[in-house]
Design an enzyme around this catalytic site. Structure first.
Site, PDB file in Angstrom:
ATOM      1  N   CYS A 150       1.881  33.354  26.143  1.00 41.89           N
ATOM      2  CA  CYS A 150       1.022  33.377  24.830  1.00 41.89           C
ATOM      3  C   CYS A 150      -0.185  34.424  25.028  1.00 41.89           C
ATOM      4  O   CYS A 150      -0.592  34.835  23.811  1.00 41.89           O
ATOM      5  CB  CYS A 150       1.013  32.100  24.047  1.00 41.89           C
ATOM      6  SG  CYS A 150       2.374  31.131  24.196  1.00 41.89           S
ATOM      7  N   CYS A 201      -4.018  28.883  24.299  1.00 42.29           N
ATOM      8  CA  CYS A 201      -3.501  28.334  25.434  1.00 42.29           C
ATOM      9  C   CYS A 201      -2.389  29.025  25.899  1.00 42.29           C
ATOM     10  O   CYS A 201      -1.664  29.615  24.837  1.00 42.29           O
ATOM     11  CB  CYS A 201      -3.165  26.706  25.331  1.00 42.29           C
ATOM     12  SG  CYS A 201      -2.174  26.354  23.919  1.00 42.29           S
ATOM     13  N   HIS A 213       4.084  31.545  15.341  1.00 39.21           N
ATOM     14  CA  HIS A 213       3.776  32.001  16.732  1.00 39.21           C
ATOM     15  C   HIS A 213       4.668  32.848  17.282  1.00 39.21           C
ATOM     16  O   HIS A 213       5.660  32.260  18.078  1.00 39.21           O
ATOM     17  CB  HIS A 213       3.462  30.689  17.326  1.00 39.21           C
ATOM     18  CG  HIS A 213       3.030  30.964  18.880  1.00 39.21           C
ATOM     19  ND1 HIS A 213       2.270  32.000  19.151  1.00 39.21           N
ATOM     20  CD2 HIS A 213       2.849  29.897  19.877  1.00 39.21           C
ATOM     21  CE1 HIS A 213       2.097  31.896  20.655  1.00 39.21           C
ATOM     22  NE2 HIS A 213       2.163  30.614  20.997  1.00 39.21           N
TER      23      HIS A 213
END
Length: 374
Positions: free
Chosen positions: A85, A360, A330
């Site tokens: 990510c 994160c 996301h």
């Protein structure tokens, strides 16, 4: 040297899983964001750093492929980044380092993923002789499952919510806030979006979402868990791109990049990594969390934002003021830069100030970037 700045950038609207972008392959999605960033800045890069997490079947160096398809010259070299990510936020960090080392003058950064179009894989080497062979869902295997801990990030995050005492009610309240903020901020978010045809707004925003509605959802990962499909980030398709250069080369820069910090925890849990990265970054600049006007903290899970806010001692009213990943989605490698762009546009609307974008990442890492808008 001259300050490092984001000259400008854009992102796609974020599509829901099997939604409006389901027929757009990942590289084409990345190329769309690249094309928009080039048009908005009028600048040509001399290096490319673009993230892509779900790379299977996207071809060699898919980040550079997307850049070339988006209009970057064939002679420009580049790299595809994958620290899950964090990827497109790390691209900004790499660009800044290259500029400060005078290895480049103008860097195209970005990230993209199509979670909808991530393939299923079949292992046939060594050759199968008899019997069935199981399929691997690349979206889960490479995107949502921690290979270091050999555990799903949802189940790990359920356990971390319990350890930190983060309640289901608090998570649902933050999720409802995310949808409300995103619905109220749709017109503001449109500034950073480059539409794909008629698709111009983030698809996952549900203005009708309430705590009562969310409270009726079943746990998603463990029987006694508190994470549901409603208080976790949405599985999504999306892309973002920007030009990072020095201030003297940019006509009207969007934001100055002051610094970044990256951390890795002692385990693969996610909740406290954004706060740790942010504290490391702020300490390096002699700042405190209270000095930051606006925060973008990725809502990988609602519990991550709640844990981060508590650890940093900041009020939720300063975080994700236009909604977060619970509402917007996301798209893995697209998210880090999306956070930075959203933050920069919001600070510009407010007349300037300091902002931190942080998130994160799988494997228990965290990253934060500090920007300033004059």
């Amino acid at each position: 040297m001259d300050p490092v700045v984001i000259a400008g950038g854009a992102r796609s609207p974020i599509g829901r899983f099997n939604g409006a972008l389901s027929k757009v392959d990942a590289v084409t999605l990345g190329a769309h964001a690249v094309r928009a960033a080039l048009e908005r800045t009028g600048m040509e890069p001399d290096y490319v750093a673009v993230g892509n997490v779900l790379q299977a079947a996207n071809g060699q160096n898919p980040g550079r492929r997307a850049a070339l398809e988006g209009g970057v010259e064939r002679t420009v070299p580049g790299i595809t980044l994958n620290d899950v990510c964090l990827a497109s936020m790390s691209a900004v960090g790499l660009a800044a380092a290259m500029l400060r080392a005078e290895e480049a003058t103008t860097v195209l950064v970005g990230g993209f993923d199509s979670m909808t179009r991530a393939p299923h894989a079949l292992r046939t080497r060594p050759p199968l002789r008899m019997g069935d062979a199981p399929m691997i869902d690349v979206m889960v295997h490479d995107g949502l499952y921690c290979s270091i801990a050999d555990a799903g990030m949802g189940a790990m995050s359920d356990a971390e919510n319990a350890r930190l005492g983060i309640s289901r009610e608090a998570q649902d309240d933050l999720a409802a806030r995310s949808h409300a903020n995103a619905a109220a901020g749709a017109e503001r978010l449109a500034e950073e979006i480059a539409p794909l045809g008629d698709f111009a707004l983030d698809e996952g925003v549900r203005p009708e979402t309430t705590v009562d509605v969310l409270a009726r959802l079943a746990p998603a990962f463990t029987r006694e868990g508190t994470i549901t499909a409603g208080n976790a980030s949405q599985v999504s398709d999306g892309a973002a791109a920007a030009i990072v250069t020095t201030k003297d080369r940019a006509t009207d820069p969007l934001a100055e990049v002051l610094g970044r910090a990256v951390v890795a925890g002692p385990d693969s849990t996610l909740h406290l990594r954004p706060a740790e990265a942010s504290n490391k970054l702020l300490a390096k600049h002699g700042l405190k969390p209270k000095d930051i006007a606006v925060w973008e903290i990725n809502e990988a899970f609602a519990g991550v934002v709640l844990a981060s806010a508590q650890a940093l001692e900041i009020d939720l009213d300063r975080i994700n003021v236009n909604g977060g990943a619970v509402a917007l989605g996301h798209p893995l490698a697209g998210s880090g830069l999306r956070l930075i762009l959203t933050l920069a546009y919001e600070l510009r609307r407010r007349g300037g100030g300091l902002g931190v974008a942080t998130l994160c990442g799988g494997g228990g890492q965290g990253e934060a970037v500090l920007i300033r808008v004059a």
